[in-house]
Design a protein around this motif. Sequence first.
Motif, mmCIF file in Angstrom:
data_model
loop_
_atom_site.group_PDB
_atom_site.id
_atom_site.type_symbol
_atom_site.label_atom_id
_atom_site.label_comp_id
_atom_site.label_asym_id
_atom_site.label_seq_id
_atom_site.Cartn_x
_atom_site.Cartn_y
_atom_site.Cartn_z
ATOM 1 N N GLY A 305 3.830 0.313 10.579
ATOM 2 C CA GLY A 305 3.364 0.428 9.215
ATOM 3 C C GLY A 305 2.964 -0.898 8.611
ATOM 4 N N SER A 309 -0.799 -2.000 7.458
ATOM 5 C CA SER A 309 -1.073 -2.414 6.084
ATOM 6 C C SER A 309 -1.682 -3.807 6.046
ATOM 7 C CB SER A 309 0.221 -2.380 5.260
ATOM 8 O OG SER A 309 0.769 -1.081 5.244
ATOM 9 N N GLN A 392 8.585 3.295 5.584
ATOM 10 C CA GLN A 392 7.226 2.792 5.384
ATOM 11 C C GLN A 392 7.278 1.377 4.843
ATOM 12 O OE1 GLN A 392 4.832 5.176 2.771
ATOM 13 N NE2 GLN A 392 3.108 3.758 2.768
ATOM 14 N N GLY A 394 4.644 -0.968 3.096
ATOM 15 C CA GLY A 394 3.312 -1.008 2.523
ATOM 16 C C GLY A 394 2.926 -2.395 2.074
ATOM 17 N N THR A 398 8.402 -1.536 0.203
ATOM 18 C CA THR A 398 8.973 -0.966 1.423
ATOM 19 C C THR A 398 9.901 0.182 1.032
ATOM 20 O OG1 THR A 398 8.865 -3.077 2.587
ATOM 21 C CG2 THR A 398 10.413 -1.449 3.438
ATOM 22 N N THR A 409 12.927 2.525 -2.863
ATOM 23 C CA THR A 409 11.721 1.702 -2.803
ATOM 24 C C THR A 409 12.052 0.304 -3.304
ATOM 25 O OG1 THR A 409 10.310 3.628 -3.166
ATOM 26 C CG2 THR A 409 9.327 1.469 -3.549
#
Length: 547
Positions: A305, A309, A392, A394, A398, A409
């Motif tokens: 991931g 990104s 994930q 990003g 994260t 998050t």
Amino acid sequence: MMQWMMKWVLCLAMVAFQSVAQSSFPLAPPDTSSPSATYHSYSELVEEANQTLQQAIESSNTMTDAEKQHIYSLFDKATQTFDLSGVPASSHHRVGVESVMLLKEILDRLPVFDLKTIPVNQDSVRWRVPNSNIEIVKTPDGQFLFSKRTVNQLFEYYSLVQHLPSRDGMAVDYYQYYSLSAGRLIPPSWFEYIEALPKGFMQEFADQAVWQWLAIMVVSALLASYSFIVYRHVKRTMVKPMLMAIGVFGYIWVADYQLNLTGSVMNLINIVGELLLWPLVAQVAYMLGASTCKWLLGSGQQDNGLRRSLRQITGTIIGTLCAVGVLGFGLHRLGVPVYGIVTGLSLGGMAIALAIRPTMENLIGGVILFMDRSLSVGDFCAVGTISGVVEQIGVRSTRIRAKDRTQVTIANGDLAKMQIINFSRRDRYPFLVKLGLRYETPMETMVQITRGIQQVLSAHESVLESPLRVHFSAFSDYSMDIDVFAHIDTSDRETFLTIQQGLLVEINAVIVEHNAKFALPSNTTYLNPDNLAQMTTPRKVANDTVQ
């Protein structure tokens, strides 16, 4: 005396030879050191160019490439006497050639004036041709050139004097012939077919010949059909703008170099064409830059991931920079002051940078996580007080799935500052067990149990030889403790849990084999002394009560 005169004549001859050689050399610039030098340089160059061009018109089929190149070099030198700094770079050559021809036709129709009145010194700043607004001005670099205002007004001046007779008696209006014929300066061989058409096709309408209007309409229809085919049948995203850029470039080239459109019509086609061309080229540059960057970052690497990104954001940045560079170059060719725009935007960019500072912190935090390789999607880790599996990673944040199945998050900027414990990055798993046996267990049995457990661990193929420790370690409140410590040769958590389960089953079998039992938390209360006779005396027995 004779020797002195001979030396003087020789020096003059050498100077004259050098002057002629310099003026005839293709790279030698025209003399623009004074208004007089500029005017005479232009006049001599354009006179020779017109004579050579007349020969070219009469024998275009028999001209060699060297002769054609000589004509081009004469016109290029003549254009150097004009200040074209106000003309877009994309139109420099065309406007320069048109200016040379327009000025020649205008000067041939002006009243005669004394050439000796033109200033010859370099102290002058401006000189105007008598009976006109045509002027030669001194530029910042010390050259004397026909001014930008003159270049912009030449066609208007030409329109006002076009009906007047030429002083040299020439019947040919070279600018008119140039603007109504094909090709740049020298008409191509196929122009013979145009001249063979009825004279009505050579009639001038809105500064262009009728055949030129018909030709540009045909070329425009071909471009429209070409565009329809490209966008209807071409499937690949990158190929579409590439093919369209080639089509638009070809359209401009045909209109300029083959049909030889001039004046405002060609200016409009040039501006519109370049406004279409450079965004298409910028789109191709963006796709190439982004695709190349993504390919370089993704080749030979494990995809996850964070890498996806980072590849996406880096490709976008590189592609955008390529597109902006191409667009800047295109705008510069059209005369747009790109550097001034960039300077103005830099002030606004500071305000924007302050506004997006948190976003940039998170972006940089994501890059730091990628560079450190501290986390990957699927890793089981502990971040601060949170433990869970990374779902994930990003560009901005994260996401971690905690043990209670809640999703947490965390901003990348904050995550990069926190302590990260990544359990999935273990190269081996520790096997640590504390066994508590009852106090009734004999010491001989305790020693046998520790030996048996050590043999079980040593015999297992996944247990490393070192460290491996099994010892009777302590007398606890309600148990006698045995510490078991070893390393399991695996980095997979599920495999470790399976091996750990098997080892615990075997350890339990060893304890059962020696008739030992695990201790449970308990308290023992003694209601009677162990030795009542020793605790009392005969004198006090009658008076004491034992409870």
